[in-house]
Design an enzyme around this catalytic site. Structure first.
Site, mmCIF file in Angstrom:
data_model
loop_
_atom_site.group_PDB
_atom_site.id
_atom_site.type_symbol
_atom_site.label_atom_id
_atom_site.label_comp_id
_atom_site.label_asym_id
_atom_site.label_seq_id
_atom_site.Cartn_x
_atom_site.Cartn_y
_atom_site.Cartn_z
ATOM 1 N N HIS A 1 89.843 -81.268 24.152
ATOM 2 C CA HIS A 1 90.768 -81.834 23.180
ATOM 3 C C HIS A 1 92.127 -81.841 23.879
ATOM 4 O O HIS A 1 92.372 -81.018 24.773
ATOM 5 C CB HIS A 1 90.819 -80.987 21.901
ATOM 6 C CG HIS A 1 89.549 -81.109 21.089
ATOM 7 N ND1 HIS A 1 88.795 -80.021 20.733
ATOM 8 C CD2 HIS A 1 88.927 -82.195 20.582
ATOM 9 C CE1 HIS A 1 87.747 -80.449 20.041
ATOM 10 N NE2 HIS A 1 87.810 -81.758 19.934
ATOM 11 N N ASP B 1 93.613 -78.503 24.035
ATOM 12 C CA ASP B 1 92.950 -77.506 24.892
ATOM 13 C C ASP B 1 93.646 -77.511 26.255
ATOM 14 O O ASP B 1 93.756 -76.480 26.913
ATOM 15 C CB ASP B 1 91.474 -77.868 25.137
ATOM 16 C CG ASP B 1 90.619 -77.769 23.884
ATOM 17 O OD1 ASP B 1 90.852 -76.852 23.075
ATOM 18 O OD2 ASP B 1 89.716 -78.624 23.722
HETATM 19 C C1 XUL Z 1 83.058 -82.742 15.014
HETATM 20 C C2 XUL Z 1 82.779 -82.917 16.408
HETATM 21 C C3 XUL Z 1 83.928 -82.718 17.324
HETATM 22 C C4 XUL Z 1 84.035 -83.738 18.359
HETATM 23 C C5 XUL Z 1 85.134 -83.544 19.365
HETATM 24 O O1 XUL Z 1 81.965 -82.776 14.213
HETATM 25 O O2 XUL Z 1 81.649 -83.146 16.787
HETATM 26 O O3 XUL Z 1 83.760 -81.494 17.947
HETATM 27 O O4 XUL Z 1 82.845 -83.748 19.072
HETATM 28 O O5 XUL Z 1 86.338 -83.946 18.913
#
Ligand code: XUL
Ligand code: MN
Length: 343
Positions: A49, A52
């Site tokens: 992310h 992160d």
């Molecule tokens: C939410 C999900 C997130 C995304 C990353 O359900 O899967 O973790 O994968 O943003």
């Protein structure tokens, strides 16, 4: 065989075990410690992310952002790891409470686009040309709260601005039908790829399929993958598993429905997925009951199950398959699959 598939996961996949009804149960593992787990467990890439990589993105100047992202790249290089993708975490910011790209307030929509542009800059600094957009709060709790037609246009418009911001970056939409919202605007890969065609550069908008999300939409994950693969647009996966229609469980891959997992591996094999250079991403959570010292097993087990299933797909007797299909004897084909899986 383990050399031809390359694996990734996100730092959020090593977690403290909090759930909506109880607090954390395991100590926080620092990012640096988590990085150490990647190679140890046989993974090559990190899914990020934006925050992160650069905590509190919105509070940082452009110079700070560039400097912190460069420091993260040095850390990755030191571990022999690469960044697979960066995904803007719009859904935790108070401004994104009712969605970012589809918010009713134009200032919020602008914030979401600007924040995502900064995530694109982070991706460049980390050396990846892939962004993932999980459109978490782009939906509604009640339908009357937004104009859905506008919402689709806003999402295409946001993508257009991002595609213009970086002429080489690819954007993989991760569909999910619900949670945290009651209804999400992009529940399936069909929706995601249709939105791609509303943009100025459809070729750079593709998808990431998560097993659990497809199951929550009542669809077969392998068919969702196939739809993206048919147009060369499966740019990552989030393999996991899901026990029926409830909250998004992110269970170990193959742990609920081995045959469904087998079929996901089969479709990846049929597509020659390793040759695309894309990663096999996991999005799995350890059970809350798991002790801290054993809270990485969901990752290593998912990878091990995946590789066992690759072996199963590759060793399935092709002559039996051909005969059963020729004779349209799918009862026999089904038994052959089950017997092969039982070993
Ligand atoms: C939410 C999900 C997130 C995304 C990353 O359900 O899967 O973790 O994968 O943003
Ligand atoms: Mn996911």
């Amino acid at each position: 065989m383990s050399r031809d598939y390359r694996f990734s996961f996100g730092p959020w996949n090593i977690s403290e075990g909090a759930d909506p009804f109880g607090p954390t149960v395991r100590p926080t593992i620092s990012f640096a410690e988590k990085l150490g787990a990647y190679k140890r467990l046989g993974f090559d890439a990190v899914q990020f992310h934006d925050d992160d990589a650069v905590p509190n993105v919105d509070d940082k100047s452009d110079a700070q952002l560039a400097q912190e992202a460069a420091a993260m790249k040095t850390l990755l290089d030191g571990e022999g790891l690469v960044a697979e993708f960066v995904a803007p975490r719009l859904w935790e910011d108070p401004r994104g409470i009712d969605g970012g790209f589809t918010a009713n307030d134009p200032a919020t929509r602008q914030w979401a686009i600007d924040r995502t542009k900064r995530a694109v800059d982070i991706a460049n600094a980390l050396g990846t040309k892939l962004m993932v957009l999980w459109l978490a709060r782009e939906g509604t709790y009640i339908r009357e709260s937004k104009n859905a037609i506008d919402a689709y246009k806003y999402q295409a418009d946001a993508l257009n601005q991002l595609l213009e911001h970086d002429k080489e970056m690819e954007f993989a939409i991760e569909p999910k039908p619900n949670e945290p919202m009651d209804h999400a605007y992009v529940p399936t890969i069909g929706h995601a790829l249709a939105i791609a065609h509303l943009t100025v550069d459809p070729a750079r908008v593709g998808g990431l399929i998560e097993t659990a999300h497809a199951l929550l939409a009542g669809l077969d994950p392998s068919d969702e993958m196939a739809f993206a693969l048919a147009s060369g647009k499966l740019w990552s996966v989030h393999l996991n598993d899901q026990n029926g229609l409830k909250f998004d469980q992110d269970k170990t891959f193959g742990s609920v429905n081995l045959r469904c997992a087998y079929n996901q591996v089969r479709i990846l094999e049929l597509a020659g997925y390793p040759d695309t250079g894309r990663f096999i991403g996991l999005d799995v959570k350890a059970m809350r009951s798991q002790k801290a010292e054993d809270a990485e097993k969901h990752l290593s087990n998912s990878k091990a199950i995946f590789l066992r299933l690759v072996e199963k797909v590759r060793t399935f007797p092709k002559d039996v398959e051909r005969q059963c299909i020729e004779q349209r004897d799918y009862e026999a084909l089904e038994l052959a699959v089950i017997e092969h899986l039982l070993g």
